[in-house]
Design a protein around this motif. Sequence first.
Motif, short mmCIF file in Angstrom:
data_model
loop_
_atom_site.label_atom_id
_atom_site.label_comp_id
_atom_site.label_asym_id
_atom_site.label_seq_id
_atom_site.Cartn_x
_atom_site.Cartn_y
_atom_site.Cartn_z
N GLU A 39 3.89 -10.90 10.94
CA GLU A 39 4.07 -11.80 12.09
C GLU A 39 5.54 -12.08 12.34
O GLU A 39 6.01 -12.06 13.49
CB GLU A 39 3.31 -13.11 11.86
CG GLU A 39 3.41 -14.08 13.01
CD GLU A 39 2.59 -15.35 12.79
OE1 GLU A 39 2.96 -16.39 13.35
OE2 GLU A 39 1.56 -15.28 12.07
N ALA A 40 6.30 -12.33 11.29
CA ALA A 40 7.73 -12.61 11.44
C ALA A 40 8.49 -11.37 11.88
O ALA A 40 9.45 -11.45 12.66
CB ALA A 40 8.30 -13.14 10.13
N VAL A 41 8.09 -10.19 11.40
CA VAL A 41 8.74 -8.94 11.83
C VAL A 41 8.53 -8.73 13.32
O VAL A 41 9.44 -8.30 14.03
CB VAL A 41 8.21 -7.75 11.02
CG1 VAL A 41 8.77 -6.43 11.57
CG2 VAL A 41 8.58 -7.88 9.55
N HIS A 42 7.34 -9.04 13.81
CA HIS A 42 7.08 -8.90 15.24
C HIS A 42 7.99 -9.83 16.04
O HIS A 42 8.55 -9.43 17.08
CB HIS A 42 5.61 -9.21 15.54
CG HIS A 42 5.16 -8.78 16.90
ND1 HIS A 42 5.45 -9.50 18.04
CD2 HIS A 42 4.46 -7.69 17.30
CE1 HIS A 42 4.94 -8.87 19.09
NE2 HIS A 42 4.34 -7.77 18.68
N GLY A 43 8.18 -11.06 15.60
CA GLY A 43 9.09 -11.97 16.27
C GLY A 43 10.53 -11.50 16.19
O GLY A 43 11.29 -11.59 17.16
N LEU A 44 10.91 -10.97 15.03
CA LEU A 44 12.27 -10.45 14.81
C LEU A 44 12.56 -9.31 15.77
O LEU A 44 13.59 -9.31 16.47
CB LEU A 44 12.39 -9.97 13.36
CG LEU A 44 13.71 -9.36 12.92
CD1 LEU A 44 14.75 -10.46 12.68
CD2 LEU A 44 13.52 -8.55 11.62
#
Length: 284
Positions: A39-44
Amino acid sequence: MPAIQPPTPKPATFDDAAIERLEMLLIQQALPAGGLPLEAVHGLFSAAIVGPGETVMPGELLPYVWGQDHEWESVEAAQDALDLLMGLWNDIARRVVNDPETERDVAVPLVALPTDIDESDPDSWNDDHDFPVGAAWAVGFMIAFGLREDEWEARIAQNEQISEDINDIFALLPEPEEDDEHTHADSLDAAATVQLAPDDEPEDPDSVDEALFDAADAEPLTFRERMEIVGELPYILHDLNLQRLHEATPRTPARREETPGRNELCPCGSGKKFKRCHGAPTLH
């Protein structure tokens, strides 16, 4: 002689199987090394793709994704992981160009949802629910924001709507623990920690800390408010991508045609001064 078989083409889209593979790889390889969940990689990646200024390339983000000290067992394993990440990157880049008002294939964020709610039924969005929907995605977004902070601030200063959109994303950030010293680490959940890579910190880490934790001073969002902001993210990403394209479009300033001086001979050959001929106001 056997016929030569053409190579199997790679899928055009980042499908569910690839998402599951990448998610498991991040759990096994990234989280133990201080990296990021899916999820954080997608936001990044989303922030890097639609962000202002010089593009933050995937290679610049790898220490954040996998953790600063992560090492691969083999070249093949590293290449497989990179292929999966590039699949995610290209999928986001492809989707953000589509307008959510008219297209179905848009950049929907990969966010975790509690199992006891129906995403399509707002009546099931209990405001007493404490699940931090979108928190990990917002952390990833803000890491990339910090890498181009000056450019983001300039964009925000020029566009009130973008300012409101970024404030909404900030509001999704998880609340820091009471004993949090506001370092570059933020607890996403009991099993994962997000940490900015020490060797890749922005020039002014204090300003990034301030950005990451300003949301803590505001009233915490209700579960419904979180769901509503997450639902707006495809629109926000599309608008930010339009802004990126606008900023990247070269614009040649309008130039006046060179004209003779008022007291020079008119180029039409009349023998008169320009101000008495084609330069006279009555002739225009």
